[in-house]
Design a protein around this motif. Structure first.
Motif, PDB file in Angstrom:
ATOM      1  N   VAL C  32      45.466  38.960  16.958  1.00 21.61           N
ATOM      2  CA  VAL C  32      44.159  39.549  17.286  1.00 21.61           C
ATOM      3  C   VAL C  32      43.568  39.032  18.593  1.00 21.61           C
ATOM      4  O   VAL C  32      42.417  39.313  18.904  1.00 21.61           O
ATOM      5  CB  VAL C  32      43.133  39.307  16.144  1.00 21.61           C
ATOM      6  N   THR C  33      44.350  38.290  19.366  1.00 20.16           N
ATOM      7  CA  THR C  33      43.741  37.626  20.515  1.00 20.16           C
ATOM      8  C   THR C  33      43.890  38.380  21.821  1.00 20.16           C
ATOM      9  O   THR C  33      43.895  37.791  22.891  1.00 20.16           O
ATOM     10  CB  THR C  33      44.330  36.215  20.683  1.00 20.16           C
ATOM     11  N   VAL C  34      44.048  39.699  21.743  1.00 14.08           N
ATOM     12  CA  VAL C  34      44.130  40.466  22.995  1.00 14.08           C
ATOM     13  C   VAL C  34      42.805  40.355  23.745  1.00 14.08           C
ATOM     14  O   VAL C  34      42.763  40.235  24.965  1.00 14.08           O
ATOM     15  CB  VAL C  34      44.454  41.936  22.693  1.00 14.08           C
ATOM     16  N   LEU C  35      41.693  40.412  23.007  1.00 13.14           N
ATOM     17  CA  LEU C  35      40.367  40.315  23.610  1.00 13.14           C
ATOM     18  C   LEU C  35      39.611  39.144  22.995  1.00 13.14           C
ATOM     19  O   LEU C  35      39.803  38.823  21.814  1.00 13.14           O
ATOM     20  CB  LEU C  35      39.580  41.603  23.356  1.00 13.14           C
ATOM     21  N   VAL C  36      38.748  38.539  23.798  1.00 10.78           N
ATOM     22  CA  VAL C  36      37.938  37.418  23.321  1.00 10.78           C
ATOM     23  C   VAL C  36      37.112  37.838  22.109  1.00 10.78           C
ATOM     24  O   VAL C  36      36.980  37.100  21.137  1.00 10.78           O
ATOM     25  CB  VAL C  36      37.021  36.913  24.441  1.00 10.78           C
ATOM     26  N   GLY C 156      42.113  41.447  32.953  1.00 10.02           N
ATOM     27  CA  GLY C 156      41.237  41.300  34.119  1.00 10.02           C
ATOM     28  C   GLY C 156      39.763  41.335  33.773  1.00 10.02           C
ATOM     29  O   GLY C 156      38.929  41.501  34.654  1.00 10.02           O
ATOM     30  N   THR C 157      39.440  41.183  32.492  1.00 19.52           N
ATOM     31  CA  THR C 157      38.029  41.261  32.095  1.00 19.52           C
ATOM     32  C   THR C 157      37.647  40.021  31.298  1.00 19.52           C
ATOM     33  O   THR C 157      38.477  39.183  30.980  1.00 19.52           O
ATOM     34  CB  THR C 157      37.788  42.482  31.194  1.00 19.52           C
ATOM     35  N   LEU C 158      36.370  39.939  30.998  1.00 17.27           N
ATOM     36  CA  LEU C 158      35.895  38.894  30.101  1.00 17.27           C
ATOM     37  C   LEU C 158      34.915  39.543  29.140  1.00 17.27           C
ATOM     38  O   LEU C 158      34.043  40.313  29.563  1.00 17.27           O
ATOM     39  CB  LEU C 158      35.217  37.786  30.920  1.00 17.27           C
ATOM     40  N   LEU C 159      35.077  39.249  27.860  1.00 20.43           N
ATOM     41  CA  LEU C 159      34.189  39.791  26.833  1.00 20.43           C
ATOM     42  C   LEU C 159      34.118  41.318  26.853  1.00 20.43           C
ATOM     43  O   LEU C 159      33.061  41.913  26.667  1.00 20.43           O
ATOM     44  CB  LEU C 159      32.774  39.215  27.001  1.00 20.43           C
ATOM     45  N   THR C 162      32.073  44.357  24.637  1.00 23.17           N
ATOM     46  CA  THR C 162      30.807  43.808  24.134  1.00 23.17           C
ATOM     47  C   THR C 162      29.732  44.154  25.166  1.00 23.17           C
ATOM     48  O   THR C 162      30.021  44.720  26.223  1.00 23.17           O
ATOM     49  CB  THR C 162      30.853  42.278  23.988  1.00 23.17           C
ATOM     50  N   ASN C 163      28.498  43.738  24.855  1.00 25.49           N
ATOM     51  CA  ASN C 163      27.408  44.025  25.781  1.00 25.49           C
ATOM     52  C   ASN C 163      27.446  43.128  27.015  1.00 25.49           C
ATOM     53  O   ASN C 163      26.727  43.342  27.972  1.00 25.49           O
ATOM     54  CB  ASN C 163      26.059  43.842  25.079  1.00 25.49           C
ATOM     55  N   TYR C 164      28.285  42.096  26.925  1.00 27.01           N
ATOM     56  CA  TYR C 164      28.307  41.135  28.047  1.00 27.01           C
ATOM     57  C   TYR C 164      29.557  41.285  28.890  1.00 27.01           C
ATOM     58  O   TYR C 164      29.960  40.360  29.580  1.00 27.01           O
ATOM     59  CB  TYR C 164      28.228  39.707  27.513  1.00 27.01           C
ATOM     60  N   ALA C 165      30.222  42.430  28.829  1.00 20.08           N
ATOM     61  CA  ALA C 165      31.498  42.620  29.517  1.00 20.08           C
ATOM     62  C   ALA C 165      31.362  42.343  31.010  1.00 20.08           C
ATOM     63  O   ALA C 165      30.393  42.722  31.650  1.00 20.08           O
ATOM     64  CB  ALA C 165      31.996  44.042  29.300  1.00 20.08           C
ATOM     65  N   VAL C 166      32.358  41.636  31.552  1.00 20.44           N
ATOM     66  CA  VAL C 166      32.381  41.314  32.976  1.00 20.44           C
ATOM     67  C   VAL C 166      33.721  41.752  33.525  1.00 20.44           C
ATOM     68  O   VAL C 166      34.768  41.489  32.921  1.00 20.44           O
ATOM     69  CB  VAL C 166      32.233  39.789  33.210  1.00 20.44           C
ATOM     70  N   GLN C 167      33.699  42.428  34.685  1.00 21.47           N
ATOM     71  CA  GLN C 167      34.944  42.723  35.400  1.00 21.47           C
ATOM     72  C   GLN C 167      35.168  41.554  36.343  1.00 21.47           C
ATOM     73  O   GLN C 167      34.371  41.302  37.237  1.00 21.47           O
ATOM     74  CB  GLN C 167      34.802  44.043  36.172  1.00 21.47           C
ATOM     75  N   LEU C 168      36.237  40.777  36.120  1.00 20.36           N
ATOM     76  CA  LEU C 168      36.359  39.524  36.840  1.00 20.36           C
ATOM     77  C   LEU C 168      36.912  39.662  38.244  1.00 20.36           C
ATOM     78  O   LEU C 168      36.570  38.900  39.146  1.00 20.36           O
ATOM     79  CB  LEU C 168      37.263  38.563  36.061  1.00 20.36           C
ATOM     80  N   PHE C 169      37.805  40.599  38.440  1.00 19.92           N
ATOM     81  CA  PHE C 169      38.470  40.685  39.738  1.00 19.92           C
ATOM     82  C   PHE C 169      38.136  42.004  40.403  1.00 19.92           C
ATOM     83  O   PHE C 169      37.593  42.906  39.798  1.00 19.92           O
ATOM     84  CB  PHE C 169      39.984  40.537  39.574  1.00 19.92           C
ATOM     85  N   GLY C 170      38.509  42.077  41.676  1.00 19.00           N
ATOM     86  CA  GLY C 170      38.227  43.286  42.440  1.00 19.00           C
ATOM     87  C   GLY C 170      39.054  44.468  41.952  1.00 19.00           C
ATOM     88  O   GLY C 170      39.901  44.323  41.081  1.00 19.00           O
ATOM     89  N   PRO C 171      38.805  45.633  42.520  1.00 19.89           N
ATOM     90  CA  PRO C 171      39.501  46.837  42.065  1.00 19.89           C
ATOM     91  C   PRO C 171      41.001  46.810  42.363  1.00 19.89           C
ATOM     92  O   PRO C 171      41.779  47.534  41.737  1.00 19.89           O
ATOM     93  CB  PRO C 171      38.809  47.957  42.834  1.00 19.89           C
ATOM     94  N   ASN C 172      41.406  45.979  43.331  1.00 17.83           N
ATOM     95  CA  ASN C 172      42.825  45.962  43.680  1.00 17.83           C
ATOM     96  C   ASN C 172      43.651  45.046  42.786  1.00 17.83           C
ATOM     97  O   ASN C 172      44.860  44.978  42.910  1.00 17.83           O
ATOM     98  CB  ASN C 172      43.004  45.505  45.127  1.00 17.83           C
ATOM     99  N   PHE C 173      42.984  44.316  41.888  1.00 17.96           N
ATOM    100  CA  PHE C 173      43.698  43.385  41.032  1.00 17.96           C
ATOM    101  C   PHE C 173      44.551  44.136  40.021  1.00 17.96           C
ATOM    102  O   PHE C 173      44.078  45.081  39.382  1.00 17.96           O
ATOM    103  CB  PHE C 173      42.692  42.481  40.308  1.00 17.96           C
ATOM    104  N   GLU C 174      45.804  43.715  39.934  1.00 20.93           N
ATOM    105  CA  GLU C 174      46.673  44.330  38.928  1.00 20.93           C
ATOM    106  C   GLU C 174      46.932  43.299  37.849  1.00 20.93           C
ATOM    107  O   GLU C 174      47.692  42.375  38.051  1.00 20.93           O
ATOM    108  CB  GLU C 174      47.984  44.780  39.564  1.00 20.93           C
ATOM    109  N   PRO C 175      46.301  43.418  36.680  1.00 21.36           N
ATOM    110  CA  PRO C 175      46.463  42.396  35.644  1.00 21.36           C
ATOM    111  C   PRO C 175      47.889  42.339  35.126  1.00 21.36           C
ATOM    112  O   PRO C 175      48.631  43.317  35.208  1.00 21.36           O
ATOM    113  CB  PRO C 175      45.502  42.850  34.543  1.00 21.36           C
TER     114      PRO C 175
END
Lengths: 193, 439, 206, 323
Positions: C32-36, C156-159, C162-175
């Motif tokens: 179940v650890t694909v997402l925080v 490439g994301t955090l949370l 959820t309501n606190y979702a953050v996109q961590l890297f720029g658009p060119n980032f390939e996770p």
């Protein structure tokens, strides 16, 4: 018939219970050190899963559903499994002492093998027929057995190699499982339900 | 038809050119000899002389009651100076009779010479060979008369004379075949008679065409003998390989050549048998190849048994500065010696001085599973697995992998690209497995 | 005495961390650890079940016969799991769907039965409570770490979700999509295990 | 004579062959393939291969804290083989990450040379495929521009012949042999691959059983199923042999000594197994190519194969052969 073969194929190779679905990881890590124990455990699991799937399916459709007490599913299933393990153990001890000698020590461990409960629950959730459920159980447990035996072969070799100290044991087994899982991902899309 | 062959084996550099063309010459008779009371497989001898006794050449000075044993003889005339433990080339001290020579080389003869083999019964032949103290001169040093006394019910139909000399460097047998072919044929006749065998085969590696030619001439007219050219490959001279190559019979695992109706003897042994039967001469000398880049003047020498290796090397001009290894025997199976202070014994086929350049360094690298050792093993083992098991102390696993069957030919170590001393590990496993079986 | 309660909690988090030290409860950890969000949800569900079952088992420990204790434990645990399942289904259906069959499978999570057998069946209620919280939090910590690595580098994301979702890297980032796959779960957990082995070895030396 | 005499167990002589000499032979054998790749795909092929090799060697040297970058040469082989499984137009960081993953995860975590279970180059490739799949095994491949070293090959793209019937029809046999078609660097030219493999056969570094079993199985299954009732008439046995990574895999990857069985019969089983899985995936799976998965799966089975194929020892016969 075709569906049965598909189920068999998918749950052995494509959707391997251990490598792709993460069921039964604890025994997979715990008893894969030696080939003999892996064989014994695998056999015991096939035995128990097949029987318990059959029984839980019957209980679900002939007891829980008619009585409208599906919310008791989890409790009944886990009790049935624990009971089945006990029953199989007693039966084997009387009926086939040799087989009991081989499987005996693994049987109690199976109660906490989540693959057993998972098969029982998924068989009901995926609305398999009785026959399909049994085949599903056989396939899932054979997949478990296969992964276990492959891993035991690898670990017997790793035992004699120079794995760095921090990785010895579970860590390198997990990494090996990772690459094994990668390899098995190649079977994806071969058959679909 | 190509040369007779077996599966596996390796092709080490021959390096026989150092001595192959040098005829056998007699080394000077030493002032002192050291004659160990055990130079053979089996029971050690009891001394028959006391310190201070005068002895003559060929006088029996040690013998044993046991069947599997062979007497030892004085190889020079002189006085017994001491009977005490002395360095033995097999690596431990063994009680030896030390004789100070008187320089007169007086012979004593206890056996009557015979001219025709037909005059002797098989029993007499065996008795003569035993009292001459003859053992396998190829290196194994198994008493010859024992091999000529097969147990009841084991009929021997074939005698094989081993002229393969597959060990690199060594040329003693090669020279004997060139120089003493009649003795070899006579010896073979004697052995066949003793065993009642109807067929005699002389196996020679095809890198010795001159020996093949000479021996073929020597057996002309003898329909029961043949000379077989063997493919040049190590270990072509190993008992099981030689029997397979010449007769296509496989000695069963754990069995002996006589289980397939075969007895084999080395060329040197055959010559010694011929001399013992014909002339009544006991085994007091043998041909030794003194060679290697470390030796200043390599040679094939007729050497009195008990001559110290140091004296022999001195005779050959001494050792070069950069000698780093002294070996009794060939480079594949010989034993490294810590000093030159050891006597030539019956099983000494060569004394080898290797320079650092020639000698191998084994560094126990990581096995890359190249399977070279699997391909090379003439016994069909998987050397790397056995070695690995031995390294981890898993002797049950080593036993399952047939460690006990290893013939210690050294092919696996030789061929290993990672420089793992596989043979050494397998020897450890084999010793442990055999020890456990005895328990 | 207070110290021992604190020790009961911290022991489960560090010294006997179920994920990294005891290597228990691996199935949900990997699955179940694909997402925080999922990891955290599963962790808290286990904390709830573990704490409750520890309390009940500990308080009933004098009444449960020795021979049938395991089935009794299982029934108690299964009851709480069923409750948690219904709660999740009612209040956070998206999480419930994401965790899937692994929610009912908490029953056979060896941490819970293990704590019951090793601790709650023998120790007083308060200590069992602390032990439950500690082991549960230790498990949650494991899930959190694993899901953090997998989500950040594999998605490439955090949370996310959820309501606190953050996109961590720029658009060119390939996770590194692999990390979101089953193979990635095995890989990251294996590496984290090796890492904790190194850390613990260092700590013990100093 | 100066100094002491060395005492050691026999034998006292040894072959001149070493691990390094074997690795150099493998690099030599990959030479023709690399050359053809550069001729076909120009500078980008050269960059990809150089970066792959460099990254692999550097990773290993750093991990082992070793100054000799080349070392035993095994990292260079891994890096080059990995680059050979990539298309020419990948960005530079793909071979870097792939090579680093191959060396660390595929090899060093298991204890270094000789200890790994899986072929490191293929571990690297599998990680890349599942992480950045669209970059290296998507539908769109660069078209080779022979003898235009500085050409930008990303400009024109096409699908690989393995993608489907239409694509398979478009390539001719000569294209398959020479390699003038879309594909990974080391997968296109059958002639160069076979030429290079001859060197390894000549040197005795590869046994015929693995490539033999592999290629025969692919050919038989391709002939029976590929060109027959399934999929399409152009994908015959020969087509399957010459396309994709089958030759590269069978000759250079499956034959990796460390990760294939050591026993003779084991090698044959291994080869046949690789062929079977490759064709299963090609004919029925979701991926057009199955070589990576097939070899990795068989790598995992290698310890079992070894265990159950220990050869019969000399003289292990019940009945004595007596005339």
């Amino acid at each position: 018939m075709e569906k049965l073969i598909t189920i068999l194929f998918i749950y052995i190779l494509v959707d391997n219970f251990v490598l792709q679905r993460f069921f039964g990881i604890c025994p997979f890590l715990g008893v894969s050190r030696k080939m003999e124990t892996a064989m014994g455990m695998g056999m015991a699991v096939v035995f128990v899963i097949t029987i318990s799937t059959l029984v839980t399916w019957l209980i679900h459709y002939y007891v829980l559903v008619p009585l409208g007490i599906e919310f008791l599913q989890l409790v009944t299933f886990i009790l049935v499994i624990a009971g089945m393990v006990q029953l199989v153990e007693t039966f084997l001890r009387k009926a086939s002492p040799t087989l009991y000698q081989g499987l005996g020590i693994y049987l109690p461990l199976i109660t906490t093998n989540c693959a057993v409960l998972a098969v029982a629950l998924l068989a009901v959730r995926q609305e398999f027929t009785l026959l399909e459920s049994v085949v599903f159980g056989i396939a899932a447990s054979l997949g478990f057995w296969m992964a276990l035996v492959i891993m035991s072969g690898i670990r017997e070799r790793l035992e004699l190699s120079k794995v760095p100290a921090p990785l010895q044991g579970t860590a390198i087994t997990l990494i090996t499982a990772s690459i094994l899982s990668l390899a098995f991902m190649g079977f994806r899309g071969m058959m679909t339900l | 038809m190509g040369a007779a062959n077996f599966r596996g084996g390796v092709h080490p550099e021959h390096r026989k050119e150092l001595t192959a063309s040098l005829a056998i010459t007699a080394a000077t008779i030493p002032r002192k000899v050291v004659i160990p009371l055990q130079q053979h497989i089996g029971a050690p001898c009891e001394p028959l002389v006391k310190v201070g006794d005068a002895v003559k050449v060929g006088q029996m000075i040690g013998d044993s009651e046991a069947f599997v044993s062979a007497p030892v003889h004085a190889s020079i005339s002189g006085t017994v100076a001491a009977i005490e433990p002395y360095n033995h080339p097999l690596g431990r001290k063994v009680t030896a009779i030390i004789i100070e020579g008187d320089g007169r080389d007086e012979w004593c003869s206890e056996l009557e010479p015979v001219e025709k083999v037909d005059d002797l019964s098989p029993e007499e032949i065996r008795a003569r060979i035993r009292s001459a103290g003859i053992v396998g001169l190829g290196g194994a040093a198994f008493p010859a008369h024992v091999k000529l006394s097969p147990p009841e019910g084991k009929a021997i139909d074939t005698v094989i004379i081993n002229g393969a000399e597959c060990e690199p460097y060594l040329t003693a047998d090669h020279r004997l075949m060139l120089e003493r072919p009649e003795d070899i044929v006579f010896g073979l006749e004697v052995i066949m008679k003793a065993l009642g065998a109807g067929r005699g085969i002389i196996g020679i590696e095809d890198n010795k065409p001159d020996a093949l030619r000479v021996m073929r001439q020597a057996i002309e007219g003898k329909s029961d003998m043949s000379v077989v050219a063997l493919k040049t490959k190590y270990p072509q001279g190993a008992e099981k390989m030689l029997i397979l190559a010449t007769t296509r019979r496989r000695v069963p695992s754990g069995g002996l050549p006589l289980d397939v109706g075969v007895v084999n003897h080395n060329v040197g042994t055959t010559v010694a048998i011929a001399e013992a039967v014909r002339k009544g001469k006991p085994l007091i000398e043998r041909v030794v190849t003194v060679t290697g880049e470390g030796v200043k003047r390599p040679a094939n020498l007729m050497v009195r048994l008990g001559t110290l290796a140091g004296d022999l090397l001195e005779y050959c001009g001494g050792l070069r500065e950069d000698t780093c290894k002294l070996i009794m025997g060939g480079p594949m199976m010989g034993l490294a010696q810590p000093t030159a202070d050891f006597p030539v014994v019956k099983g000494t086929s060569g004394i080898l001085a290797l320079t650092a350049e020639e000698a191998a360094v084994y560094e126990n690298g990581s096995c890359i599973r190249c399977a070279s050792c699997v391909k090379a093993c003439p016994i069909n083992l998987v050397p790397t697995f056995i070695a690995q098991a031995a390294e981890h102390g898993l002797f049950d696993r080593a036993e399952k992998l047939h460690a006990a069957d290893c013939i210690e030919c050294g092919c696996c170590s030789y061929i290993c690209p990672a420089g793992i001393p596989l043979t050494q590990w397998i020897r450890i496993a084999k010793a442990e497995v055999l020890a456990r079986r005895r328990r | 005495m207070k110290n021992s309660y604190l020790a009961d909690i911290t022991r489960g988090i560090f010294k006997e961390n179920p994920t990294f030290r005891l290597v228990l409860g691996m199935c949900p950890t990997l699955a179940v650890t694909v997402l925080v969000k999922n990891g955290l949800g599963m962790g808290l569900a286990v904390v709830a079940v573990l704490t409750c079952s520890n309390i009940v088992i500990s308080s009933l420990r004098r009444f449960i016969p020795e021979q049938v204790r395991i089935p009794c434990y299982i029934v108690i645990i299964a009851t709480f799991v069923s409750i948690v399942e219904m709660v999740l289904q009612a209040f956070v259906p998206s999480l419930y769907a994401a965790l899937g069959v692994f929610v009912p499978l908490i029953v056979v999570n060896c941490i819970i039965l293990g704590r019951a057998e090793a601790f709650a069946g023998k120790q007083p209620v308060l200590r069992s409570l602390c032990d439950g919280i500690g082991s549960g939090l230790g498990f949650t910590l494991g899930l959190l770490l694993l899901s953090l690595v997998r989500e950040v580098f594999g998605n490439g994301t955090l949370l996310a979700e959820t309501n606190y979702a953050v996109q961590l890297f720029g658009p060119n980032f390939e996770p590194m999509r692999l990390l979101a796959q089953p193979a990635g779960a095995f890989l990251v957990l294996g590496l984290l295990l090796a890492l904790t082995n190194i850390v613990f070895k260092r700590l013990q030396i100093e | 004579m100066n100094g002491k005499l060395v005492i050691s167990s026999s034998p006292h002589v040894r072959t001149i062959q070493s691990v390094q000499s074997i690795m150099i032979d493998v690099l030599i054998a990959l030479g023709p393939v690399a050359l053809v790749a550069v001729l076909l795909f120009g500078k980008q092929a050269l960059i990809t291969m150089a970066v792959g090799m460099g990254a692999a060697m550097l990773t290993e040297a750093l991990w082992l804290r070793r100054w000799n970058i080349f070392g035993d040469g095994s990292a260079a082989v891994t890096g080059l083989l990995l680059a050979m499984t990539l298309p020419a137009n990948v960005p530079w960081w793909i071979p870097v990450i792939g090579a680093a993953a191959a060396i660390i995860i595929g090899k060093q975590l298991y204890g270094g040379i000789g200890q790994n279970i899986f072929n490191p180059a293929l571990v690297g490739r599998a990680i890349l495929v599942f992480s950045w799949g669209s970059r290296l095994s998507g539908k769109i491949w660069p078209v080779p521009k022979p003898f235009h070293f500085f050409a930008d090959i990303s400009a024109v793209t096409t699908a690989t012949p393995l993608a489907g019937e239409a694509e398979a029809m478009e390539v001719s046999l000569s294209q398959l042999l020479i390699g003038n078609m879309a594909g990974c660097l080391g997968e296109t030219s059958a002639i160069a691959l076979i030429f290079g493999a001859f060197w390894l056969f000549y040197k005795g570094h590869i046994d015929w059983r693995i490539p033999g079993g592999y290629l025969a199985t692919v050919w038989i299954m391709g002939t029976l199923l590929g060109g027959g009732i399934y999929i399409n008439p152009y994908m015959t046995g020969l087509f399957h042999l010459l396309t994709g990574g089958v030759l590269l895999g069978a000759l250079f990857m499956a034959t990796d000594m460390v990760t294939s069985p050591v026993t003779p019969s084991g090698k044959l089983i291994f080869g046949v197994g690789c062929g079977l899985i490759t064709m299963l995936i090609r004919l029925y799976g979701a991926y057009p190519e199955g070589v990576t998965f097939a070899i990795l799966t068989m790598n995992a089975l290698t310890p079992l194969i070894d265990k159950f194929t220990i050869p019969r020892k000399f003289g292990e016969v019940k009945r004595l052969v007596r005339p």
